[in-house]
Enzyme design. Structure first.
Site, short mmCIF file in Angstrom:
data_model
loop_
_atom_site.label_atom_id
_atom_site.label_comp_id
_atom_site.label_asym_id
_atom_site.label_seq_id
_atom_site.Cartn_x
_atom_site.Cartn_y
_atom_site.Cartn_z
N ASN A 176 0.87 10.62 -7.53
CA ASN A 176 1.45 10.67 -6.19
C ASN A 176 2.43 9.50 -5.98
OD1 ASN A 176 -0.22 12.84 -5.73
ND2 ASN A 176 -1.72 11.69 -4.55
N LYS A 195 -11.48 15.75 -2.37
CA LYS A 195 -12.57 16.69 -2.66
C LYS A 195 -13.77 16.41 -1.74
CE LYS A 195 -12.66 15.79 -7.17
NZ LYS A 195 -11.41 15.25 -7.72
N GLU A 196 -14.07 15.12 -1.62
CA GLU A 196 -15.19 14.70 -0.78
C GLU A 196 -14.95 15.09 0.68
OE1 GLU A 196 -13.56 12.93 -2.97
OE2 GLU A 196 -14.98 12.08 -4.39
N LYS A 251 -3.86 21.63 -4.27
CA LYS A 251 -3.38 20.78 -3.17
C LYS A 251 -2.54 19.61 -3.70
CE LYS A 251 -3.80 16.99 -0.76
NZ LYS A 251 -4.03 15.61 -1.21
N ASP A 288 -0.10 5.18 0.91
CA ASP A 288 -0.33 6.15 1.98
C ASP A 288 -0.30 5.50 3.35
OD1 ASP A 288 -0.56 8.47 0.41
OD2 ASP A 288 -2.64 8.00 -0.08
N ASP A 323 0.88 -1.17 0.00
CA ASP A 323 0.00 0.00 0.00
C ASP A 323 0.93 1.23 0.00
OD1 ASP A 323 -2.25 1.77 0.67
OD2 ASP A 323 -1.38 1.78 2.68
N THR A 359 -4.63 5.89 -3.79
CA THR A 359 -4.17 7.24 -4.12
C THR A 359 -3.95 7.37 -5.63
OG1 THR A 359 -2.75 9.02 -3.29
CG2 THR A 359 -1.64 7.00 -3.97
MG LIG Z 1 -2.77 3.15 3.74
#
Ligand SMILES: [Mg+2]
Length: 259
Positions: free
Chosen positions: A135, A64-65, A92, A21, A19, A131
């Protein structure tokens, strides 16, 4: 016969799927939260998000959400139009990538050495993330240089599948691209939603928790650790055989994956 069987099982780890993030790097604290607050400042908006507020907002999937939800919870602030929110989000994202390129978002402990070791030992590397692809590209090329595209054989980003984690779609597609079966892989995640996605795809999973996720439940994880650890700074946590200090190497992963 028993020894042969044990050997083939031990040899069955073909891929490690990461993963992004919170697992490869603490992108939330150092990257996303910082970038959101920087845009709020540039737009002269009257609020900033603290880590406590942001932890709650992380339950909402998508930047955005997340901002739209925050505004509905705070009607005293001027409500932004969808176009304004889109513009803020684009800025951002731009600031986030700049920050990653500047080196302000380091990899978590043990990630670099494990990735390099996997690559050198022929364990294929995959990325399974909700993501955006840009990124991932920024983070991996910053820390692994131009050869990152050779090192990571499969990159499946959130915008490529119809449903985000905890839906297992992102993992199924990654297994497909790697050309392996679920039991030949091992996933590394930092959150409950990520763990659920990997387990639903049938992949044994190790959790390296962090300040955003330590309070979550990780039922079904093969190990729950503070991080991947190094020889100087071992991680701490519960492995399949109990509590202890660990440095996660390919051999360690092989033995845990084959259990
Ligand atoms: Mg994560």
């Amino acid at each position: 016969m028993a020894v042969f069987q044990e050997l083939t099982e031990v040899m069955s780890l073909k891929s490690v799927i990461f993963d992004v993030d919170g697992t490869l790097a603490d992108t939330e604290t150092q990257g996303h939260l910082w970038a959101f607050n920087r845009v709020f400042q540039l737009w002269n908006l009257p609020f900033r998000w603290t880590p406590g507020v942001y932890r709650e907002l992380l339950k909402i999937s998508g930047g955005k959400e997340r901002l739209a939800y925050y505004l509905t919870q705070h009607p005293k602030y001027r409500q932004l139009t969808p176009d304004e929110i889109r513009e803020i989000y684009e800025l951002k994202t731009h600031l986030f990538k700049d920050r990653v390129w500047s080196g302000a978002v380091p990899l978590r402990i043990g990630v670099h050495s494990l990735v390099v070791q996997c690559y050198e030992e022929g364990i294929s590397l995959g990325i399974s993330t909700t993501t955006h692809y840009d990124n991932v590209e920024a983070l991996l090329s910053r820390h692994f240089g131009s050869q990152w595209t050779r090192m990571f054989r499969a990159i499946v980003a959130g915008d490529e599948v119809p449903k985000k984690k905890p839906d297992p779609a992102v993992y199924f597609r990654c297994l497909d691209q790697l050309g392996i079966k679920s039991h030949e892989a091992l996933a590394i995640e930092d959150s409950q939603v990520g763990l659920k996605a990997a387990l639903q795809a049938g992949i044994p999973t190790i959790v390296t928790m962090n300040t955003w996720t330590y309070h979550q439940r990780f039922t079904g994880a093969r190990a729950i650790l503070t991080d991947l650890g190094t020889s100087h700074t071992p991680s701490y946590g519960r492995g399949p055989r109990g509590w202890g200090r660990y440095q996660i190497t390919v051999d360690q992963l092989r033995s845990w994956q084959s259990l």
